[in-house]
Design an enzyme around this catalytic site. Structure first.
Site, PDB file in Angstrom:
ATOM      1  N   ASN A 176      -2.253   2.668  13.451  1.00  0.00           N
ATOM      2  CA  ASN A 176      -2.542   3.907  12.725  1.00  0.00           C
ATOM      3  C   ASN A 176      -3.791   3.730  11.856  1.00  0.00           C
ATOM      4  OD1 ASN A 176      -2.613   6.140  11.069  1.00  0.00           O
ATOM      5  ND2 ASN A 176      -0.712   5.648   9.990  1.00  0.00           N
ATOM      6  N   HIS A 235       0.861  -1.194   0.000  1.00  0.00           N
ATOM      7  CA  HIS A 235       0.000   0.000   0.000  1.00  0.00           C
ATOM      8  C   HIS A 235       0.887   1.229   0.000  1.00  0.00           C
ATOM      9  CE1 HIS A 235       0.141  -0.426   4.514  1.00  0.00           C
ATOM     10  NE2 HIS A 235       0.160   0.884   4.479  1.00  0.00           N
ATOM     11  N   ASP A 256       5.914   2.753   5.104  1.00  0.00           N
ATOM     12  CA  ASP A 256       6.463   1.457   5.550  1.00  0.00           C
ATOM     13  C   ASP A 256       6.364   0.410   4.431  1.00  0.00           C
ATOM     14  OD1 ASP A 256       3.672   1.536   5.949  1.00  0.00           O
ATOM     15  OD2 ASP A 256       3.721   0.054   7.556  1.00  0.00           O
TER      16      ASP A 256
END
Ligand SMILES: [Zn+2]
Length: 253
Positions: free
Chosen positions: A194, A100, A104
């Site tokens: 998150n 995505h 990260d």
């Protein structure tokens, strides 16, 4: 948090990035562990709220080079990761997929591309990378895609929105490895992490679709934390249920 943000914050606060980095002193910069056969999980860290937060990626060794899923979250560890792969397996990384658009998952695209690695993401991820000025993959796919590298076969699958609206998973049918990325929380996660860009309403449906499509994975790899338990997917559903209850209760007040 993107590294440049950490660095900017460090500058604003008048402290050096090294001071922030020292919070990770107790943690190794890069961990690599074998999952099964040719599958390896690597973990790097970023400091968030003064705590080292781990992020997992995976690589698979094939007869035609190494396939990588997501890069090192800590950008200083991309080169050590490649070096370690080459030293251990005498092979180069030939292909990488970012699952995505968050850093990260997308943060290693530029580095790997410069190293001659073919970097991929979905078109949706590419568009979000452009929008949010994250690194962009060189190539993209427009729908679920089956890849063949040497004798290894794997497929990308988009089950719907969850952690982000573009999060995909990767399925390895022979070894039954489900690489979930941040769509799946670890079995020991105490919260959803998150959720700034998450779709909390649709996330459970997305996970149920995933369960139907791949009902019996032998391994489930979450984006962060412990990756040893196949309860990770069910646990993510539980966390979502709990979150929904909490939000309903807050709403009643
Ligand atoms: Zn993540």
């Amino acid at each position: 948090m993107p590294t440049r943000m950490i660095k900017t914050m460090a500058l604003l606060l008048g402290i050096s990035a090294t001071t922030l980095a020292s919070a990770t002193e107790n943690k190794p910069a890069l961990e690599i562990k074998q999952l099964t056969g040719d599958f390896y999980i690597f973990t790097t860290y970023q400091v968030y709220n003064n705590q080292p937060v781990p992020a997992n990626g995976m690589y698979v060794v094939t007869d035609k080079g190494v396939v990588m899923l997501d890069g090192a979250w800590d950008p200083t560890q991309n080169q050590p990761l490649l070096d370690s792969i080459e030293a251990r397996h005498h092979k180069k990384v030939v292909l990488e997929i970012g699952t995505h658009y968050h850093s990260d998952r997308s943060g290693a695209f530029d580095f790997l591309r410069k190293k001659g690695v073919k970097t991929y993401s979905s078109l949706k991820t590419l568009e979000l990378c452009k929008e949010f000025k994250e690194h962009e993959a060189e190539f993209y796919f427009t729908k679920d895609t089956t890849f063949h590298v040497g004798k290894l076969e794997f497929e990308t699958y988009y089950a719907g929105p969850g952690h982000t609206k573009d999060n995909i998973v990767i399925w390895f049918p022979k070894a039954k490895v489900l690489y979930g990325g941040c769509l799946i929380k670890s079995a020991d996660a105490t919260d959803l992490g998150n959720v700034q860009d998450a779709n909390l309403k649709q996330w459970p449906e997305t996970l149920k679709k995933l369960q139907q499509r791949f009902p019996e994975p032998a391994y489930i790899i979450p984006g962060h934390g412990d990756w040893s338990s196949r309860r990770a997917l069910i646990h993510t559903l539980e966390l979502l249920q709990r979150d929904k209850r909490n939000r309903n209760e807050t709403g009643k007040k």
